[in-house]
Design a protein around this motif. Structure first.
Motif, PDB file in Angstrom:
ATOM      1  N   SER A  45     -64.959 -41.060  -0.443  1.00 51.82           N
ATOM      2  CA  SER A  45     -63.934 -41.841  -1.141  1.00 51.82           C
ATOM      3  C   SER A  45     -64.640 -42.823  -2.062  1.00 51.82           C
ATOM      4  O   SER A  45     -65.573 -43.515  -1.650  1.00 51.82           O
ATOM      5  CB  SER A  45     -63.058 -42.601  -0.141  1.00 51.82           C
ATOM      6  OG  SER A  45     -62.321 -41.704   0.667  1.00 51.82           O
ATOM      7  N   ILE A  46     -64.199 -42.892  -3.304  1.00 47.26           N
ATOM      8  CA  ILE A  46     -64.820 -43.759  -4.305  1.00 47.26           C
ATOM      9  C   ILE A  46     -63.784 -44.779  -4.755  1.00 47.26           C
ATOM     10  O   ILE A  46     -62.679 -44.416  -5.173  1.00 47.26           O
ATOM     11  CB  ILE A  46     -65.319 -42.931  -5.499  1.00 47.26           C
ATOM     12  CG1 ILE A  46     -66.290 -41.847  -5.016  1.00 47.26           C
ATOM     13  CG2 ILE A  46     -66.006 -43.835  -6.523  1.00 47.26           C
ATOM     14  CD1 ILE A  46     -66.669 -40.841  -6.089  1.00 47.26           C
ATOM     15  N   PHE A  47     -64.144 -46.053  -4.671  1.00 47.51           N
ATOM     16  CA  PHE A  47     -63.220 -47.130  -4.981  1.00 47.51           C
ATOM     17  C   PHE A  47     -63.744 -47.962  -6.159  1.00 47.51           C
ATOM     18  O   PHE A  47     -64.935 -48.284  -6.222  1.00 47.51           O
ATOM     19  CB  PHE A  47     -63.039 -48.060  -3.776  1.00 47.51           C
ATOM     20  CG  PHE A  47     -62.650 -47.341  -2.514  1.00 47.51           C
ATOM     21  CD1 PHE A  47     -61.461 -46.629  -2.438  1.00 47.51           C
ATOM     22  CD2 PHE A  47     -63.476 -47.374  -1.395  1.00 47.51           C
ATOM     23  CE1 PHE A  47     -61.101 -45.962  -1.282  1.00 47.51           C
ATOM     24  CE2 PHE A  47     -63.124 -46.718  -0.228  1.00 47.51           C
ATOM     25  CZ  PHE A  47     -61.934 -45.999  -0.172  1.00 47.51           C
ATOM     26  N   GLY A  48     -62.855 -48.317  -7.068  1.00 49.74           N
ATOM     27  CA  GLY A  48     -63.224 -49.166  -8.191  1.00 49.74           C
ATOM     28  C   GLY A  48     -61.994 -49.557  -8.977  1.00 49.74           C
ATOM     29  O   GLY A  48     -60.936 -48.942  -8.852  1.00 49.74           O
ATOM     30  N   ALA A  49     -62.142 -50.578  -9.791  1.00 50.40           N
ATOM     31  CA  ALA A  49     -61.034 -51.051 -10.625  1.00 50.40           C
ATOM     32  C   ALA A  49     -61.512 -51.183 -12.059  1.00 50.40           C
ATOM     33  O   ALA A  49     -62.701 -51.365 -12.316  1.00 50.40           O
ATOM     34  CB  ALA A  49     -60.520 -52.399 -10.112  1.00 50.40           C
ATOM     35  N   SER A  50     -60.583 -51.057 -12.983  1.00 53.98           N
ATOM     36  CA  SER A  50     -60.859 -51.234 -14.407  1.00 53.98           C
ATOM     37  C   SER A  50     -62.012 -50.330 -14.849  1.00 53.98           C
ATOM     38  O   SER A  50     -62.011 -49.127 -14.591  1.00 53.98           O
ATOM     39  CB  SER A  50     -61.170 -52.702 -14.687  1.00 53.98           C
ATOM     40  OG  SER A  50     -61.221 -52.951 -16.076  1.00 53.98           O
ATOM     41  N   GLY A  51     -63.035 -50.895 -15.522  1.00 53.02           N
ATOM     42  CA  GLY A  51     -64.146 -50.088 -15.999  1.00 53.02           C
ATOM     43  C   GLY A  51     -64.890 -49.386 -14.889  1.00 53.02           C
ATOM     44  O   GLY A  51     -65.385 -48.255 -15.058  1.00 53.02           O
ATOM     45  N   SER A  52     -64.978 -50.020 -13.731  1.00 50.62           N
ATOM     46  CA  SER A  52     -65.655 -49.398 -12.590  1.00 50.62           C
ATOM     47  C   SER A  52     -64.896 -48.166 -12.109  1.00 50.62           C
ATOM     48  O   SER A  52     -65.495 -47.233 -11.568  1.00 50.62           O
ATOM     49  CB  SER A  52     -65.794 -50.406 -11.444  1.00 50.62           C
ATOM     50  OG  SER A  52     -66.645 -51.470 -11.814  1.00 50.62           O
ATOM     51  N   ALA A 104     -54.734 -46.597   1.954  1.00 53.66           N
ATOM     52  CA  ALA A 104     -54.197 -45.546   2.814  1.00 53.66           C
ATOM     53  C   ALA A 104     -55.266 -44.500   3.106  1.00 53.66           C
ATOM     54  O   ALA A 104     -55.426 -44.038   4.239  1.00 53.66           O
ATOM     55  CB  ALA A 104     -52.982 -44.895   2.151  1.00 53.66           C
ATOM     56  N   SER A 105     -56.022 -44.134   2.081  1.00 48.45           N
ATOM     57  CA  SER A 105     -57.103 -43.171   2.276  1.00 48.45           C
ATOM     58  C   SER A 105     -58.200 -43.761   3.156  1.00 48.45           C
ATOM     59  O   SER A 105     -58.722 -43.100   4.050  1.00 48.45           O
ATOM     60  CB  SER A 105     -57.685 -42.754   0.924  1.00 48.45           C
ATOM     61  OG  SER A 105     -58.789 -41.887   1.102  1.00 48.45           O
ATOM     62  N   ALA A 106     -58.541 -45.015   2.897  1.00 49.62           N
ATOM     63  CA  ALA A 106     -59.598 -45.664   3.673  1.00 49.62           C
ATOM     64  C   ALA A 106     -59.229 -45.756   5.147  1.00 49.62           C
ATOM     65  O   ALA A 106     -60.081 -45.629   6.029  1.00 49.62           O
ATOM     66  CB  ALA A 106     -59.859 -47.060   3.114  1.00 49.62           C
TER      67      ALA A 106
END
Length: 314
Positions: free
Chosen positions: A153-160, A189-191
């Motif tokens: 699972s890959i998490f990030g916001a905006s540019g990330s 939910a995934s986490a």
């Protein structure tokens, strides 16, 4: 130079070595006041070379005695030697074309040739700095975890988030079950469904993005191996991760730090992706073949026939 141990830190011979990469390499060993001095030097080496010992101490919230201990931990006799070393290194960087007036703001009337020079200089320096800063043993740990993961699972916001989607696509092409989450509700939910054997990767330049921290922490609480990609080793994201991958940025007046971090982040993730592919070579090779065969009919026509693969309009 006679080497001696200073407050538990073994001095590093820096006469023939680059000062800034040496500081980066020893950064994880420093704590408290010494770490603050190191981070200040890394943030703006040229300014450190121009500052007096008192000025550097005040800016780092420490004392001249601490700055002296920092210098000796690097193998220098004192602050004057450190300043000379940094000045020589920044001079070499300019001579090599790494930084051509990077800090100067681009004017509206500047020609594109000069804009290109500025952008390339900033990106090149940031990627060189990232290479010097990166701990390859941490990359190895991350690659091993992803290679054996049930899912990633890959998490990030905006540019990330955009960077995370690139990584998800790369891993997917070599048969790694990976998902990139940008919405905090879906991500949480995934986490929450994570379990031992899974991997969670959080991407944040500052390491302080609340949503990314929450999602990575949730995955970790259920047994997933957590990886942080950030520019700040003492950030909240880095503190909660099992594995930390560090990037460097070249701050400019024409691009915010978060955007400056994008290319170094991609370089680190490309390295990680290739390392995973190496460790899953047989599976990756088979996946490449199958995916290539699947998309081949939709590529541009072969043998000089530009319309061969187009759908008929009739």
């Amino acid at each position: 130079m006679v080497e001696r141990e200073v407050d538990g830190y073994a001095p590093t011979a820096v006469v023939d070595a680059s000062v800034i990469p040496t500081v980066r390499a020893k950064l994880p060993e420093f704590t408290g006041a010494l770490q603050r001095v190191a981070e200040l030097v890394l943030a703006d080496p040229a300014s450190a070379a121009r500052s007096t010992i008192v000025e550097l101490a005040e800016r780092s919230g420490t004392s001249p005695a601490t700055v002296t201990r920092f210098c000796r931990a690097l193998g220098f006799e004192g602050y004057a030697d450190l300043r000379l070393g940094i000045a020589a290194e920044t001079g070499r960087a300019r001579a090599a074309g790494w930084s051509v007036d990077i800090g100067r703001e681009i004017e509206p009337g500047d020609p594109l040739t000069k804009v290109l020079e500025q952008v390339m200089a900033a990106d090149t320096r940031a990627m060189h700095d990232t290479a010097a800063l990166l701990d390859l043993s941490e990359v190895e740990r991350a690659a091993q975890a992803i290679a054996g993961a049930s899912r990633v699972s890959i998490f990030g916001a905006s540019g990330s988030a955009l960077v995370g989607e690139e990584m998800q696509f790369s891993l997917h092409r070599i048969g790694v079950a990976a998902w990139a989450w940008t919405d905090v509700h879906n991500g949480l939910a995934s986490a929450a469904l994570s379990r031992p054997g899974d991997v969670a990767l959080g991407i944040s330049h500052s390491g302080q993005t609340r949503e990314t921290i929450e999602m990575l922490a949730e995955a970790g609480s259920h047994g997933a191996t957590t990886i942080a990609l950030t520019s700040f080793p003492r950030s909240a994201l880095a503190e909660l991760a099992d594995v930390v991958l560090l990037t460097a940025t070249q701050a400019t007046t024409f691009r915010p730090d978060a955007l400056s971090a994008r290319h170094p982040q991609l370089v680190v993730l490309d390295l990680l992706y290739v390392a995973v592919a190496q460790r899953t070579h047989q599976r990756s090779h088979a996946a490449f073949q199958r995916t290539a065969q699947a998309v081949d009919p939709h590529k541009a026509a072969k043998h000089g026939d530009p319309g061969a693969n187009r759908h008929s309009l009739h």
